[in-house]
Design an enzyme around this catalytic site. Sequence first.
Site, short mmCIF file in Angstrom:
data_model
loop_
_atom_site.label_atom_id
_atom_site.label_comp_id
_atom_site.label_asym_id
_atom_site.label_seq_id
_atom_site.Cartn_x
_atom_site.Cartn_y
_atom_site.Cartn_z
N GLU A 79 -6.83 -7.50 -1.26
CA GLU A 79 -7.50 -7.39 0.04
C GLU A 79 -8.97 -7.04 -0.18
O GLU A 79 -9.31 -5.87 -0.36
CB GLU A 79 -6.84 -6.35 0.95
CG GLU A 79 -5.46 -6.73 1.43
CD GLU A 79 -4.91 -5.75 2.47
OE1 GLU A 79 -5.71 -4.96 3.05
OE2 GLU A 79 -3.68 -5.76 2.70
N GLU A 126 0.83 -1.22 0.00
CA GLU A 126 0.00 0.00 0.00
C GLU A 126 0.86 1.26 0.00
O GLU A 126 0.60 2.21 0.74
CB GLU A 126 -0.95 0.00 1.20
CG GLU A 126 -1.91 -1.18 1.21
CD GLU A 126 -2.94 -1.11 2.32
OE1 GLU A 126 -4.08 -1.55 2.10
OE2 GLU A 126 -2.60 -0.62 3.41
#
Length: 843
Positions: free
Chosen positions: A255, A186
């Site tokens: 995710e 991320e």
Amino acid sequence: MSLRAANVMWNVVGVVLALWVFCAPVRASVSYDAKAITINGQRRILISGSIHYPRSTPEMWPDLIQKAKEGGLDVVQTYVFWNGHEPSPGKYNFQGNYDLVKFVKLVQQAGLYVHLRVGPYVCAEWNFGGFPVWLKYVRGINFRTDNGPFKYYMQKFTTKIVNMMKAERLFESQGGPIILSQIENEYGPMEYEIGAPGRAYTKWAAEMAVGLGTGVPWVMCKQDDAPDPIINTCNGFYCDYFSPNKAYKPKMWTEAWTGWYTEFGGPVPNRPVEDLAFSVARFIQKGGAFINYYMYHGGTNFGRTAGGPFIATSYDYDAPLDEYGLLRQPKWGHLKDLHRAIKLCEPALVSGNPTVTKLGNYEEAHVFRSRSGACAAFLTNYHSNAFAKVSWGNMHYNIPPWSISILPDCKNTVYNTARVGAQSARMKMTPVPIHGGFSWQAYNEEPTGYEDNSFTKAGLLEQINTTRDNSDYLWYMTDVNINSKEGFLRSGKYPTLTVQSAGHALHVFVNGQPSGTAYGSLEFPKLTFNQGVKLRAGTNRIALLSIAVGLPNVGPHFERYNAGVLGPVTLYGLDEGKRDLSWQKWSYKVGLKGEALSLHSLTGSSSVEWAEGSLVARKQPLTWYKTIFSAPAGNAPLALDMNSMGKGQIWINGQSIGRYWPAYKASGNCGGCNYAGTYSEKKCLSNCGEASQRWYHVPHSWLNPTGNLLVVFEEWGGDPNGISLVRRDVDSVCADIYEWQPTLMNYQMQASGKVNKPLRPKAHLSCSPGHKISSIKFASFGTPEGVCGSFREGSCHAFHSYDVFQNTCVGQNSCTVPVTPEIFGGDPCPSIMKKLSVEAICF
């Protein structure tokens, strides 16, 4: 190697890697294109789930992995936790629940693949984002940017992990289960924030990873500019909008958030499975090739591994497997049915892009076809509260709000995301009888004085730099002299002590007596203590116990994170007005006396005298409690009910269960929960006004048959006599099924030619192994209302509803009842769509 030499070396290596990455062909048994991931020549749509090995025990791993396989997963995804594996520089730990190789091999033995997210930054609500705290003290370091010291240690650890996997032949290119790896995590939002150094770091990380020669693809999540050949992927509640940065890369969702984490002081988030299934089907119908549930099993933040700060010890995450490893129904079962439906569509899905047809203002058809004749359709209704009746392919289809119907042959619906065929289960925590109960002994931790292991400095010190995160606790101590002529001594209006702290919690003691507490929250970790304090003439000792509740796990500049009493510390209400204590001499002590004595261990607990019987004080702050107990019979998961306690930590046989804080009540907006409409972590909350976490998981493998040592350190003051050991069981099971609801089993029977007429769905009820259905709490075929646990009859009810289940199910571990009007005594309301709702008690 000196840091300067390391920097020079990696500048040279970077050039070589860049040439290799962008010029050399890659031969591997795992490849990809825009529509699929190909493993050994087989084009696949892959279903994956996150199981973090340190958040459970090795004894739990085989069962978790098997349940993941039975739930329809192809892949198990996990982070690699740097601070667990390298707690001090060059000293590695791959034992116990950090035995990464064992975990990967168990996944392989189950016949599943692995996606290894090396990171090594993980976020994951894990202490310090997975970074070892010692990294903060490397000279010149700047985390997650184009910084020589950071890149050196990051590459060293990444290489260590990759080489371990290679040595065990665990990459798919070697015949192992690892088909994908991830570098960084991320990073896109942070790169955007810091600019050019971030872009340079991204390029370096990509080249470094590919240069390790794993033979399998690498990914970067939430990284739109991931350099080729790295695949950029999506994280979020929904990812159907996402497209990779190159047309030849597959659309991957690393995710898919199955719920959300719980924080101390916050309510417990829940994500309805109807919405989760809808989000996954949306992603697949838009050409998705890989989807991973984060989390599939969340587990437990044992010890001091929880980050945040203020992340709870439970990392349940409302996942398909609950914290204890039990099936969360209907989430596990409804997703299993979804995966089976997707796999039926796989030949068409991997063959090309869909044809999209608008069927109305909110309705669409996504149709996939292969050259060999395979056809699969996804019929979508995006409206959040209205049913849709659509005409497509010369047939009519009814689609519930906010749902997708899946047609693996472009004719018959086998699955709808809003129609749950799996049973629901309501869980209970049942006290386990312990002969004689817990017999507690107590040891009081006195507010510290100026002892040999304390040190003195002028001014206030930052907590993490002082403790190096070896303890949650740091004592700040100073003396305050009060003139005997001070006015407040006569008026009785005591001065006000104000303490500004960077967090996270603070207990104040004046002359050895508790004077108050203050604490922050995840959103606002900083705190201010502002209360009157009882001072006397002469010298007064002020002792501040500052407490960290996990280190932050997200954001830039990890090297700058701070905690503790940074000031100012002031006294108001003296004759002189305000007295600033910030820059006078302060004495410091890292940790508690009980920690230094290892009171949580069997040997350490024998080193002091413990009070017993009537001498065990209740509601006493800074108190250690211990008791000995025998393990209960049976295999049901166990937990400690800590609702009578305030805040502290728990150990079983020397192993830390984690932090507890039931006194921090959940605040938020808890209310009804409708699956339809866009989900966020603020929707579908529970536990408002109650403890954010009441029960704390006790792994069976930590227990001996007899002589188990339970130690509790209580900061605030609680009643240990209220602590109990509880067992997690299924309380009741429910089915809530519409007549003519599509089921995959019925479709397969019709497709095989075994039947030539439409089949009714069936209600399946099943208690845990070793338990039986003892009674029927509710049953109604007609128009029942409510949800599992609170069903009620509607205006239409078949009066023989109870009889059928009473005769078929009571006394059985499981039973099956078809949803047909005849067995309930006939149709109670013709021309109305009916459903069956039933709740059975397990015992």
